[in-house]
Design a protein around this motif. Structure first.
Motif, PDB file in Angstrom:
ATOM      1  N   MET A 141      10.806  -7.238   8.495  1.00 11.73           N
ATOM      2  CA  MET A 141       9.800  -6.441   9.196  1.00 11.73           C
ATOM      3  C   MET A 141       8.443  -6.661   8.539  1.00 11.73           C
ATOM      4  O   MET A 141       8.296  -6.397   7.360  1.00 11.73           O
ATOM      5  CB  MET A 141      10.122  -4.937   9.029  1.00 11.73           C
ATOM      6  CG  MET A 141      11.437  -4.530   9.619  1.00 11.73           C
ATOM      7  SD  MET A 141      11.172  -3.771  11.210  1.00 11.73           S
ATOM      8  CE  MET A 141      11.722  -5.049  12.243  1.00 11.73           C
ATOM      9  N   SER A 142       7.521  -7.095   9.241  1.00 10.45           N
ATOM     10  CA  SER A 142       6.210  -7.173   8.622  1.00 10.45           C
ATOM     11  C   SER A 142       5.306  -6.201   9.344  1.00 10.45           C
ATOM     12  O   SER A 142       5.434  -5.969  10.528  1.00 10.45           O
ATOM     13  CB  SER A 142       5.657  -8.584   8.680  1.00 10.45           C
ATOM     14  OG  SER A 142       4.932  -8.767   9.847  1.00 10.45           O
ATOM     15  N   THR A 143       4.421  -5.628   8.573  1.00 14.81           N
ATOM     16  CA  THR A 143       3.507  -4.689   9.184  1.00 14.81           C
ATOM     17  C   THR A 143       2.100  -5.186   8.963  1.00 14.81           C
ATOM     18  O   THR A 143       1.771  -5.679   7.903  1.00 14.81           O
ATOM     19  CB  THR A 143       3.668  -3.311   8.539  1.00 14.81           C
ATOM     20  OG1 THR A 143       3.742  -3.511   7.131  1.00 14.81           O
ATOM     21  CG2 THR A 143       4.910  -2.616   9.019  1.00 14.81           C
ATOM     22  N   ARG A 144       1.273  -5.060   9.982  1.00 13.37           N
ATOM     23  CA  ARG A 144      -0.087  -5.562   9.859  1.00 13.37           C
ATOM     24  C   ARG A 144      -0.997  -4.482   9.314  1.00 13.37           C
ATOM     25  O   ARG A 144      -0.894  -3.327   9.647  1.00 13.37           O
ATOM     26  CB  ARG A 144      -0.611  -6.021  11.215  1.00 13.37           C
ATOM     27  CG  ARG A 144       0.141  -7.198  11.782  1.00 13.37           C
ATOM     28  CD  ARG A 144      -0.404  -8.559  11.391  1.00 13.37           C
ATOM     29  NE  ARG A 144      -1.465  -8.549  10.419  1.00 13.37           N
ATOM     30  CZ  ARG A 144      -1.284  -8.893   9.169  1.00 13.37           C
ATOM     31  NH1 ARG A 144      -0.106  -9.212   8.724  1.00 13.37           N
ATOM     32  NH2 ARG A 144      -2.302  -8.917   8.344  1.00 13.37           N
ATOM     33  N   ARG A 145      -1.835  -4.887   8.440  1.00 13.89           N
ATOM     34  CA  ARG A 145      -2.808  -3.930   7.937  1.00 13.89           C
ATOM     35  C   ARG A 145      -4.168  -4.581   7.942  1.00 13.89           C
ATOM     36  O   ARG A 145      -4.286  -5.787   7.993  1.00 13.89           O
ATOM     37  CB  ARG A 145      -2.459  -3.522   6.502  1.00 13.89           C
ATOM     38  CG  ARG A 145      -1.197  -2.692   6.459  1.00 13.89           C
ATOM     39  CD  ARG A 145      -0.891  -2.296   5.038  1.00 13.89           C
ATOM     40  NE  ARG A 145       0.305  -1.460   5.018  1.00 13.89           N
ATOM     41  CZ  ARG A 145       1.520  -1.922   5.046  1.00 13.89           C
ATOM     42  NH1 ARG A 145       1.727  -3.208   5.085  1.00 13.89           N
ATOM     43  NH2 ARG A 145       2.554  -1.107   5.008  1.00 13.89           N
TER      44      ARG A 145
ATOM     45  N   ASN B  82       9.157  -4.227  -8.479  1.00 13.33           N
ATOM     46  CA  ASN B  82      10.114  -3.176  -8.121  1.00 13.33           C
ATOM     47  C   ASN B  82      11.545  -3.647  -8.269  1.00 13.33           C
ATOM     48  O   ASN B  82      12.443  -2.873  -8.582  1.00 13.33           O
ATOM     49  CB  ASN B  82       9.906  -2.729  -6.662  1.00 13.33           C
ATOM     50  CG  ASN B  82       8.635  -1.923  -6.498  1.00 13.33           C
ATOM     51  OD1 ASN B  82       8.094  -1.402  -7.463  1.00 13.33           O
ATOM     52  ND2 ASN B  82       8.156  -1.824  -5.274  1.00 13.33           N
TER      53      ASN B  82
ATOM     54  N   SER C 148       3.909  -4.612  -5.329  1.00 15.23           N
ATOM     55  CA  SER C 148       2.656  -3.889  -5.095  1.00 15.23           C
ATOM     56  C   SER C 148       2.142  -3.157  -6.334  1.00 15.23           C
ATOM     57  O   SER C 148       0.939  -3.000  -6.509  1.00 15.23           O
ATOM     58  CB  SER C 148       2.825  -2.903  -3.946  1.00 15.23           C
ATOM     59  OG  SER C 148       3.924  -2.060  -4.183  1.00 15.23           O
TER      60      SER C 148
ATOM     61  N   GLY D  71      13.194  -8.173  -3.010  1.00 14.83           N
ATOM     62  CA  GLY D  71      13.014  -6.937  -2.262  1.00 14.83           C
ATOM     63  C   GLY D  71      14.306  -6.219  -1.914  1.00 14.83           C
ATOM     64  O   GLY D  71      14.321  -5.342  -1.063  1.00 14.83           O
ATOM     65  N   ALA D  72      15.417  -6.574  -2.576  1.00 14.67           N
ATOM     66  CA  ALA D  72      16.668  -5.845  -2.345  1.00 14.67           C
ATOM     67  C   ALA D  72      16.515  -4.451  -2.941  1.00 14.67           C
ATOM     68  O   ALA D  72      15.750  -4.254  -3.879  1.00 14.67           O
ATOM     69  CB  ALA D  72      17.833  -6.578  -2.995  1.00 14.67           C
ATOM     70  N   SER D  73      17.223  -3.477  -2.385  1.00 15.15           N
ATOM     71  CA  SER D  73      17.097  -2.144  -2.990  1.00 15.15           C
ATOM     72  C   SER D  73      18.365  -1.779  -3.738  1.00 15.15           C
ATOM     73  O   SER D  73      18.330  -1.099  -4.743  1.00 15.15           O
ATOM     74  CB  SER D  73      16.773  -1.100  -1.923  1.00 15.15           C
ATOM     75  OG  SER D  73      17.787  -1.081  -0.948  1.00 15.15           O
TER      76      SER D  73
ATOM     77  N   THR E 191       0.976  -3.849  -0.984  1.00 12.56           N
ATOM     78  CA  THR E 191       2.252  -3.341  -0.472  1.00 12.56           C
ATOM     79  C   THR E 191       3.313  -4.400  -0.734  1.00 12.56           C
ATOM     80  O   THR E 191       2.988  -5.531  -1.074  1.00 12.56           O
ATOM     81  CB  THR E 191       2.179  -3.086   1.048  1.00 12.56           C
ATOM     82  OG1 THR E 191       1.741  -4.300   1.684  1.00 12.56           O
ATOM     83  CG2 THR E 191       1.217  -1.991   1.395  1.00 12.56           C
ATOM     84  N   GLY E 192       4.580  -4.030  -0.554  1.00 13.45           N
ATOM     85  CA  GLY E 192       5.659  -4.985  -0.783  1.00 13.45           C
ATOM     86  C   GLY E 192       6.236  -4.854  -2.180  1.00 13.45           C
ATOM     87  O   GLY E 192       5.830  -4.005  -2.960  1.00 13.45           O
TER      88      GLY E 192
ATOM     89  N   PRO F 224      18.214 -11.838  -3.232  1.00 12.69           N
ATOM     90  CA  PRO F 224      17.008 -11.902  -2.407  1.00 12.69           C
ATOM     91  C   PRO F 224      15.907 -11.017  -2.988  1.00 12.69           C
ATOM     92  O   PRO F 224      16.198 -10.012  -3.638  1.00 12.69           O
ATOM     93  CB  PRO F 224      17.478 -11.358  -1.055  1.00 12.69           C
ATOM     94  CG  PRO F 224      18.711 -10.586  -1.337  1.00 12.69           C
ATOM     95  CD  PRO F 224      19.325 -11.159  -2.575  1.00 12.69           C
TER      96      PRO F 224
END
Lengths: 291, 452
Positions: B1-5, B276, B72, B250-252, B68-69, B248
């Motif tokens: 998912m990418s979000t535009r800012r 993170n 961040s 950004g895994a949580s 972000t990401g 990968p």
């Protein structure tokens, strides 16, 4: 070839991952099934639950209170969102709904970033969840075991609500045929509000429970959103048992793939989804032709 | 998912910039300063954003940082480092007042430095988009900023294509100054090779030589090269590599990956994850009892790892850092940087802020010494091998691959009782001179592109 103890650990871990995924996905699937709305803000609601849980835990050191507040806060937020925004979109094309919920998700994430900053937060594991449980064939964090039990009980309660109560009957009828329910004179509007609130609450509740495990950041909902979509597609749109089975399947795919080639765990998840779409487009428990 | 800012163009367009366009170029030509500029431009052909970006009374620098990401947290700190650097460069204070070339001047070659900060979202595509806009719309004369090697490499390629100097932000992959090196890119952070070579003898001495190691490796250029280099140098010390788990970015939830580590029979857990990811994976490793059984080593410790995890997890963890604030005790430049940062932001700088600050200063110094913004001259000045006094003592850029030759601090996490203040997380166990850890030129197949 991995050894037996690793295989057993991963199988078990897949179950643990799967239950949590199932819980998040049930929220998504109930909303989708009843309201016909793809809620792209679901991941953001999960994240809000985690932050509320974190903040309450910081203030009170009570885990039960933290989870309760996380769930209730997101329930209220869900009701507000449904009354204020979603309601206006029921009769509009799905792409409008998607754009709106997607935008809403961004707004929620950025508001949290404004309030808490981007630095990740650590929610402490409650005292009774600290430490490791030796299961004979493997050791496993106590807290994760307890989470499994909590989530299983929650799913059972959700099941009872959906299958053994009047509200559940209306919800399931609404999934089958919205227009007919309206014709029968049932208050669909109120049901929709309750359903969206419940679905949001499932996400917030899961977020608060997951907070001590992961690092709490404004972007934590992103991946959850994607994974729960995959689960819903595998299980069948709008199907409650489908979400549970889909969640467990997804959890096992991630865990078992990790054993052989961790880098492919996410890829395999999408491969499984693609396979389901090819063989059974409506998903495992979905029904053909449902809108 | 990418979000535009939005890409932060707002604060960058100052009233002055607006007035300038309002007045039009004709008015500007009447100023003697501008006449000087045109005289300059005659000396060099136009290239990239030169002379367009250097013809006014200010120049523009494009900055892309991950706000972000997954990275961040590091990005927020990096942003502060840039803000401080350009404040110092424009006012002639801080390190700018200490460097021979910049002493007593304000701005660079008499020009005020303006900058824009865009969100790279920790994604190569977004970073390239942000910087492309800065280059085309703002005529950025220099670009900088990133926290991921994947982003760094994408921006290096962009800089080479657009012929705009790129002072690489945070990036630890060998490829950045190896197979993906570019004539237009310069990197100050120690490469994975340098960090591994500095770290291995220390951990072999402190943890032991007959050791089995299991690695958790983020699945992209940074992870792969850190794994390769750390493995190479620890195995030379007698360590055995028993497991490599790719994850990968950004895994949580790391449970399924960590189970492999837990079952590997290793004595040491080498955590290569960053940002993170390093926080989440370390925390979960503790929950799985891995940190009770194994010692943790982090080849390149993330800027906020210690504050986010706390001394209960970080105590006794060995690793390297680009910079740690206690280096202020050894060096006046570092002291100036740390003190002014603390005064401005109320906290100690982390190393991403340090990279931003140092890279900006070195660029200002190089342009001043070159006497022009014309990119090939700036690059040749950076390549000249002249030693520069800095926050890290004497540093210089190696002409063959544009890797900064600089010292590498090796640190160990302090326990709660050892900490003298709130942010006193690390003890510096050794500082390895840059010359001792540089790979022989050509090791990583670097072929710098052309100047023009």
């Amino acid at each position: 070839m991995p050894n037996l103890s690793l295989l057993l650990s991963q199988l078990f871990n897949g179950l643990a991952l799967g239950t949590l995924l199932a819980l998040i996905s049930t929220g998504l699937t109930i909303i989708l099934g009843t309201l016909g709305v793809l809620n792209f803000a679901h991941g953001a609601l999960f994240m809000v639950g985690a932050y509320v849980g974190y903040a309450v835990m910081q203030a009170t050191h009570s885990f039960v209170l933290a989870v309760a507040c996380g769930a209730l806060f997101v329930l209220v937020l869900g009701v507000i969102i449904e009354r204020g925004l979603i309601r206006l979109y029921y009769d509009r094309p799905p792409e409008d709904q998607i754009l709106m919920t997607f935008g809403l998700g961004i707004v929620i994430v950025e508001v949290v970033r404004l309030l808490f900053g981007g630095i990740s937060r650590r929610m402490a594991v409650p005292d009774w969840g600290n430490g490791i449980f030796n299961m004979g064939f493997m050791i496993y964090p106590k807290y994760r075991l307890i989470v499994m039990v909590i989530v299983a009980v929650t799913l059972l309660i959700l099941y009872l609500v959906l299958y053994r109560t009047r509200l559940g009957l209306v919800v399931r009828a609404g999934i089958e045929d919205q227009r007919m329910v309206g014709m029968l004179g049932l208050n669909v509007q109120r049901t929709f509000m309750v359903v969206f609130g419940l679905g949001a609450m499932a996400a917030g509740y899961a977020g608060a429970i997951d907070a001590p495990i992961v690092s709490v950041t404004p972007d934590m909902g992103e991946q959850v959103l994607v994974e729960s979509f995959v689960v819903v597609v595998i299980g069948g749109l709008g199907s409650f048992p489908g979400a549970i089975l889909g969640g467990l399947i997804a959890g096992e795919i991630i865990s078992l793939t990790s054993m052989f080639n961790p880098a492919y765990s996410q890829v395999m998840l999408y491969a499984a989804m693609a396979l389901v779409l090819v063989l059974r487009p409506q998903g495992l428990f979905g029904q053909e032709g449902r809108e | 998912m990418s979000t535009r800012r939005s890409n932060g163009f707002g604060p960058a367009t100052s009233r002055r910039a607006f007035m300038k366009t309002g007045l039009g170029a004709a008015g500007a030509l009447m100023l003697p300063g501008a006449l000087l500029n045109t005289a300059w431009a005659k000396d060099y052909p136009s290239l990239g954003t030169f002379p367009a970006g250097a013809s006014g009374d200010s120049v523009f620098v494009g900055l892309s940082v991950p706000l972000t990401g997954a990275y961040s947290t590091a990005g927020q700190d990096e942003k502060k480092g840039y803000e401080l650097a350009f404040e110092h460069i424009n006012n002639g204070t801080g390190m700018a007042a200490m460097m021979d070339s910049l002493k007593g001047s304000q701005g660079v070659l008499g020009k005020h430095v303006e900058y824009g900060i865009g969100d790279s979202e920790t994604k190569p595509n977004s970073a390239v988009q942000v910087q492309t806009r800065f280059i085309h719309e703002k005529k950025a004369i220099m670009i900088s900023g990133c926290s991921s090697s994947a982003v760094a490499i994408a921006l290096e390629k962009l800089a080479q294509r657009e012929k705009v100097v790129n002072m690489v932000g945070a990036s630890g992959s060998n490829d950045t100054t190896g197979k993906d090196c570019q004539r237009y890119g310069f990197r100050s952070q120690p490469s994975a090779y340098m960090a591994g070579k500095a770290l291995a003898p220390v951990v072999a001495k402190e943890i032991g030589k007959n050791v089995k190691a299991a690695y958790l490796v983020p699945d992209y250029t940074y992870g792969h090269t850190v794994f390769d280099s750390t493995r190479k140098f620890t195995e030379a010390q007698g360590w055995k590599t028993v497991s490599k788990v790719l994850v990968p970015v950004g895994a949580s939830d790391y449970s399924s990956y960590l189970l492999n580590i837990a079952n590997s029979g290793a004595d040491v857990f080498v955590n290569v994850c960053f940002g993170n990811d390093s926080v989440a994976s370390s925390k979960q490793a503790q929950q799985f009892g891995i940190l009770d059984k194994m010692k943790m080593v982090v080849p390149n410790i993330s800027p906020f790892q210690a504050s986010e995890l706390g001394p209960d997890i970080m105590a006794g963890v060995y690793g390297t850092l680009d910079f740690w604030w206690t280096m202020a005790d050894r060096n006046d430049y570092a002291k100036t940087f740390v003190d002014s940062f603390e005064k401005k932001y109320g906290s100690k700088p982390r190393w991403t802020a340090h990279i931003a600050y140092l890279q900006s200063m070195i660029w200002a110094d190089a342009v001043t010494r070159a006497g022009t913004f014309y990119p090939p001259e700036v690059i040749k000045t950076l390549e000249s091998g002249k030693h520069i006094q800095s926050t890290l003592g004497e540093v210089y850029y190696r002409a063959e691959d544009h890797q900064m030759v600089r010292e590498v601090p090796v640190v160990v996490g302090k326990s709660k009782s050892q900490m003298k203040s709130k942010e006193d997380y690390f003890e510096i166990v050794g500082v390895t001179p840059g010359e001792d850890v540089m790979p022989p030129p050509g090791t990583f197949a670097c072929k710098l592109g052309s100047y023009t």
